[in-house]
Design a protein around this motif. Structure first.
Motif, PDB file in Angstrom:
ATOM      1  N   LEU A 157      -1.288  -7.376  -3.206  1.00  0.00           N
ATOM      2  CA  LEU A 157      -1.415  -6.230  -2.297  1.00  0.00           C
ATOM      3  C   LEU A 157      -2.097  -6.616  -0.999  1.00  0.00           C
ATOM      4  O   LEU A 157      -1.662  -6.224   0.087  1.00  0.00           O
ATOM      5  N   HIS A 158      -3.184  -7.392  -1.083  1.00  0.00           N
ATOM      6  CA  HIS A 158      -3.962  -7.710   0.108  1.00  0.00           C
ATOM      7  C   HIS A 158      -3.162  -8.546   1.101  1.00  0.00           C
ATOM      8  O   HIS A 158      -3.143  -8.242   2.300  1.00  0.00           O
ATOM      9  N   ILE A 159      -2.497  -9.572   0.632  1.00  0.00           N
ATOM     10  CA  ILE A 159      -1.692 -10.411   1.534  1.00  0.00           C
ATOM     11  C   ILE A 159      -0.560  -9.599   2.151  1.00  0.00           C
ATOM     12  O   ILE A 159      -0.283  -9.702   3.353  1.00  0.00           O
ATOM     13  N   SER A 160       0.101  -8.778   1.343  1.00  0.00           N
ATOM     14  CA  SER A 160       1.213  -7.960   1.849  1.00  0.00           C
ATOM     15  C   SER A 160       0.731  -6.994   2.928  1.00  0.00           C
ATOM     16  O   SER A 160       1.367  -6.843   3.982  1.00  0.00           O
ATOM     17  N   ALA A 161      -0.406  -6.338   2.686  1.00  0.00           N
ATOM     18  CA  ALA A 161      -0.931  -5.360   3.639  1.00  0.00           C
ATOM     19  C   ALA A 161      -1.376  -6.023   4.928  1.00  0.00           C
ATOM     20  O   ALA A 161      -1.087  -5.536   6.034  1.00  0.00           O
ATOM     21  N   GLY A 217       0.622   3.984  11.756  1.00  0.00           N
ATOM     22  CA  GLY A 217       1.229   4.251  10.456  1.00  0.00           C
ATOM     23  C   GLY A 217       0.926   3.159   9.445  1.00  0.00           C
ATOM     24  O   GLY A 217       0.568   3.447   8.290  1.00  0.00           O
ATOM     25  N   VAL A 218       1.045   1.909   9.871  1.00  0.00           N
ATOM     26  CA  VAL A 218       0.756   0.778   8.983  1.00  0.00           C
ATOM     27  C   VAL A 218      -0.724   0.753   8.622  1.00  0.00           C
ATOM     28  O   VAL A 218      -1.093   0.512   7.465  1.00  0.00           O
ATOM     29  N   ALA A 219      -1.594   1.020   9.598  1.00  0.00           N
ATOM     30  CA  ALA A 219      -3.038   0.994   9.341  1.00  0.00           C
ATOM     31  C   ALA A 219      -3.422   2.045   8.293  1.00  0.00           C
ATOM     32  O   ALA A 219      -4.201   1.756   7.371  1.00  0.00           O
ATOM     33  N   PHE A 220      -2.884   3.249   8.424  1.00  0.00           N
ATOM     34  CA  PHE A 220      -3.170   4.280   7.424  1.00  0.00           C
ATOM     35  C   PHE A 220      -2.638   3.865   6.054  1.00  0.00           C
ATOM     36  O   PHE A 220      -3.282   4.107   5.028  1.00  0.00           O
ATOM     37  N   GLY A 221      -1.444   3.256   6.048  1.00  0.00           N
ATOM     38  CA  GLY A 221      -0.881   2.797   4.784  1.00  0.00           C
ATOM     39  C   GLY A 221      -1.748   1.739   4.124  1.00  0.00           C
ATOM     40  O   GLY A 221      -1.974   1.776   2.907  1.00  0.00           O
ATOM     41  N   VAL A 222      -2.252   0.814   4.929  1.00  0.00           N
ATOM     42  CA  VAL A 222      -3.128  -0.239   4.412  1.00  0.00           C
ATOM     43  C   VAL A 222      -4.407   0.375   3.840  1.00  0.00           C
ATOM     44  O   VAL A 222      -4.866   0.009   2.748  1.00  0.00           O
ATOM     45  N   ILE A 223      -4.989   1.332   4.560  1.00  0.00           N
ATOM     46  CA  ILE A 223      -6.223   1.979   4.092  1.00  0.00           C
ATOM     47  C   ILE A 223      -5.995   2.691   2.762  1.00  0.00           C
ATOM     48  O   ILE A 223      -6.790   2.548   1.813  1.00  0.00           O
ATOM     49  N   PHE A 224      -4.897   3.463   2.667  1.00  0.00           N
ATOM     50  CA  PHE A 224      -4.593   4.174   1.425  1.00  0.00           C
ATOM     51  C   PHE A 224      -4.426   3.192   0.273  1.00  0.00           C
ATOM     52  O   PHE A 224      -4.986   3.386  -0.816  1.00  0.00           O
ATOM     53  N   TYR A 279       2.977   3.311   1.359  1.00  0.00           N
ATOM     54  CA  TYR A 279       4.056   4.111   1.933  1.00  0.00           C
ATOM     55  C   TYR A 279       3.720   5.598   2.004  1.00  0.00           C
ATOM     56  O   TYR A 279       4.439   6.364   2.644  1.00  0.00           O
ATOM     57  N   LEU A 280       2.646   6.033   1.334  1.00  0.00           N
ATOM     58  CA  LEU A 280       2.370   7.464   1.219  1.00  0.00           C
ATOM     59  C   LEU A 280       2.100   8.155   2.552  1.00  0.00           C
ATOM     60  O   LEU A 280       2.652   9.243   2.799  1.00  0.00           O
TER      61      LEU A 280
END
Length: 249
Positions: free
Chosen positions: A58-62, A92-99, A110-111
């Protein structure tokens, strides 16, 4: 003199239907970012699901998804291009990473985007029912008509309403597919389905918008009207000044 409150038949014939379609196509391209905007929308999510499919990290992907989003913004800044589409992608990506980091669930990347899509779809429907279709609010400044279509160009308002219905229903249909999969599918399957549904619904909505607006009356250029009014006022002031000068002689 013909009224400016409504486009005349001559106004519609001046450019011809092909000209109207070309202007509409150019405006839509500008408003929605064109091919480059689509690439910037898809690439971070595509990179995320590709890396996660390979190594389940997850971490590398994000981090990779966020890094490529920032890179896209940097490229636009260096080239002094419009950055609104790239910046929206970064947020959008930053919020996705945080979630995803907070929950530890890769699907939550993706949420935020899904919730945004749901909210946007509802906004298109609600604003249309309220008589101020959202697509008109978005495209009005692009066509230099601002909100003149609301009261002065009923044919154009109708076209904006049709386009907003199309956008709303397409986005809600997309949500009807994605939200059940969010619960049922695993992260990899869900990610690839989401990527597959990124562009086709968007292109369909843009195409329908183009069809509706290409058949609508031309926009009323309120900026040209203001410039014409200013020229008329200056001419009147000069005429009055000249008349006062003649009386003093």
């Amino acid at each position: 003199m013909a009224s400016l409150d409504k486009p005349t038949a001559q106004d519609q014939e001046d450019g011809g239907p092909e000209h109207s379609k070309a202007v509409t196509e150019a405006a839509l391209f500008e408003a929605f970012g064109g091919l480059r905007g689509m690439v910037e929308t898809v690439l971070p999510g595509l990179l995320f699901v590709t890396i996660f499919t390979i190594n389940k990290d997850l971490h590398i992907s994000a981090i990779a998804a966020l890094a490529v989003s920032l890179l896209l913004v940097a490229v636009r800044l260096i080239r002094r291009d419009t950055v609104k589409h790239a910046f929206s992608g970064v947020f959008g990506v930053a919020f996705g990473v945080i979630f995803a980091m907070m929950t530890g669930n890769a699907k939550d990347f993706y949420l935020p985007g899904m919730l945004y899509t749901l909210g946007l779809g509802l906004a298109y429907i609600i604003t249309t029912l309220a008589g101020v279709p959202l697509i008109g609010l978005i495209l009005g400044p692009v066509f230099k008509e601002n909100l003149s279509w609301r009261t002065r160009n009923p044919g154009r308002k109708k076209a904006y309403a049709k386009a907003s219905w199309a956008w709303g229903l397409i986005l809600l249909a997309k949500c009807a597919i994605l939200f059940p999969l969010y619960w049922w599918a695993d992260t990899t399957q869900f990610g690839w389905v989401l990527i597959a549904l990124k562009i086709p619904p968007f292109l369909l909505a843009v195409y329908l918008t183009w069809v509706f607006l290409a058949k609508a009356p031309p926009p009323i250029d309120v900026f040209a009207e203001m410039e014409e009014q200013e020229r008329a006022e200056r001419a009147e002031e000069e005429r009055q000044a000249a008349a006062r000068g003649d009386r003093q002689m």
